[in-house]
Design an enzyme around this catalytic site. Structure first.
Site, PDB file in Angstrom:
ATOM      1  N   CYS A 342       0.469   1.052   3.278  1.00  0.00           N
ATOM      2  CA  CYS A 342       0.445   0.611   4.670  1.00  0.00           C
ATOM      3  C   CYS A 342      -0.729   1.213   5.427  1.00  0.00           C
ATOM      4  CB  CYS A 342       1.772   0.938   5.327  1.00  0.00           C
ATOM      5  SG  CYS A 342       3.096   0.058   4.508  1.00  0.00           S
ATOM      6  N   GLU A 343      -1.911   0.768   5.089  1.00  0.00           N
ATOM      7  CA  GLU A 343      -3.177   1.167   5.728  1.00  0.00           C
ATOM      8  C   GLU A 343      -4.135   0.002   5.507  1.00  0.00           C
ATOM      9  OE1 GLU A 343      -4.460   4.364   6.750  1.00  0.00           O
ATOM     10  OE2 GLU A 343      -2.752   5.614   6.177  1.00  0.00           O
TER      11      GLU A 343
END
Ligand SMILES: *Cc1c(COP(=O)(O)O)cnc(C)c1O
Length: 419
Positions: A342-343
């Site tokens: 989640c980046e």
């Protein structure tokens, strides 16, 4: 030169079809080629065969015990940058007299461990460190063999994060201060001056920065000689680059020729600390396509390896070639290959032309043998990948895939009191 190649449209590592390996070991997974590792070590080490030298492989590039053991068995030593790396090196059977220890932040525990093991030398990066090592050696009743790491102030023309020999860098001691530090070291009871050390950066694609640094070191050696300091080892560090994409870095034999040319008339034993040039192209990261996704602006290929497994693209904007394990489509597409993290910085390739792939297909991220697994983490609570060593038609799991249990093993749920 490496042993990853296509046969009947299938990617192989030596005699193993990688699709079979991926099916048996799972993904993501690092795969290293034994022949390639051996060949690269021999080419580098062999380039200096005519002079007294020691090739100290840089452990941080890839620190797997099997790989350290292999280089040790070929007569290699290691360059370490922590107590943990010393622990690994000793476990892999590297003799202490072939170990050099670099790094700006050695702790008392690490210094003591290295002194007790009797390593060849500390590459010292500051006068405070020199004092600390002298004092620990005194307490332990031994003498520490040392070199000072000199910062020659040359631009290695590489990524700023891996440039280490420029004035503003935290590494080493500038030439003038180094002369004073050698003077100081001469008078310390528990220090034996052995050498001069220098490492200017990583992924260098030209010879000239190495030569410039060496010219400065030679001037320093002359001045040390005049001061009555005798230098037996000249450690020239690592840093030779590899082709990831279109780069054409110097071949180790050209590098050796340029170095030896500069060293005419010098009688030191040479030390080298190559990392990437030996292991980089000897390893790949295998990954599986989970989904493909088309948005208004991009085609995404979402794979099961992320920046926690291979951070180089996110951290340095590095290029890694990506190849399908099975070549079936000649149709291509421009895609971003991204991981599950989640980046938005979690990508392995951006705007890359690849053959069209579908969910379930496998991809190989090439040139991932150096600074791949060693920089991996558990971010997003993802177990670290397995590592596999292929030798001929056999493969060996040299690091098991971590489990979810492994990830929480050292954690405790704190039991707070009720007040
Ligand atoms: C990282 C490092 C190396 C190895 O660099 P490569 O570019 O992988 O060859 C050698 N010496 C020192 C001190 C290092 O920090």
């Amino acid at each position: 030169m490496h042993h990853f190649f296509y046969k009947n449209e299938e990617l192989y590592c030596e005699n193993i079809p990688l699709k079979k390996l991926a099916a048996e070991v799972g993904t993501p997974c690092y795969v290293y080629s034994h022949s390639t590792l051996q060949h690269h070590f021999n080419v580098f080490d062999g380039a200096f065969a005519n002079v007294s030298h020691l090739t100290c492989y840089s452990v941080k590039a890839n620190s797997n015990l099997s790989i350290l053991r292999l280089f040790g068995s070929m007569g290699g030593g290691v360059d370490i940058v922590s107590g943990g790396e010393l622990f690994r090196a000793r476990k892999a059977g590297i003799p202490p007299e072939r170990i050099v220890y670099s790094g700006v932040g050695k702790t008392v525990e690490e210094i003591d461990f290295a002194l007790k093991e009797g390593i060849l030398m500390f590459n010292i990066e500051s006068t405070e460190e020199l004092d600390a090592i002298n004092s620990r050696a005194g307490i332990l009743g031994c003498r520490a063999r040392i070199a000072l790491r000199v910062n020659p102030d040359v631009d290695p023309k590489t990524h700023p994060y891996i440039s280490t020999g420029m004035k503003k860098s935290k590494f080493g001691i500038d030439v003038e201060s180094a002369l004073q530090a050698y003077e100081q070291a001469k008078n310390l009871d528990n220090i034996e001056i052995l050498g001069v050390d220098c490492h200017i950066g990583s992924q260098l694609t030209e010879i000239s920065p190495f030569v410039d640094a060496l010219k400065r070191l030679r001037l320093l050696l002359d001045r040390l000689d005049a001061m009555g300091v005798s230098i037996r080892y000249l450690d020239l560090g690592g840093g030779l680059g590899i082709p990831y994409d279109q780069e054409a870095p110097p071949h180790p034999t050209d590098y050796a020729q340029a170095i030896l040319q500069e060293l005419k008339g010098l009688s030191c034993t040479l030390i080298f600390e190559p990392g990437r040039v030996i292991v980089g192209n000897a390893g790949i990261l295998l990954t599986r396509v989970l989904y493909t996704k088309k948005t208004e602006s991009k085609n995404f290929v979402i794979v099961d390896a992320g920046m926690n497994d291979l951070i180089r693209p996110s951290l340095y904007g590095s290029y890694h070639q990506i190849q399908p394990l099975q070549r079936k489509s000649t149709e291509t597409q421009i895609v971003d290959v991204v991981g599950p993290i989640c980046e938005s910085g979690d990508f392995l390739a951006r705007d890359r032309t690849l053959p069209v792939v579908a969910s379930g297909d496998h991809l190989a991220v090439m040139s991932a043998g150096a600074y791949g697994f060693t920089m991996s983490s558990n971010y997003n609570s993802r177990p670290r990948a397995a590592e596999v060593l292929v030798k001929g038609d056999r493969y060996y799991i040299i690091r098991q895939r971590e489990t979810w249990e492994d990830m929480v093993r050292l954690e405790e749920v704190a039991e707070f009191s009720q007040d």
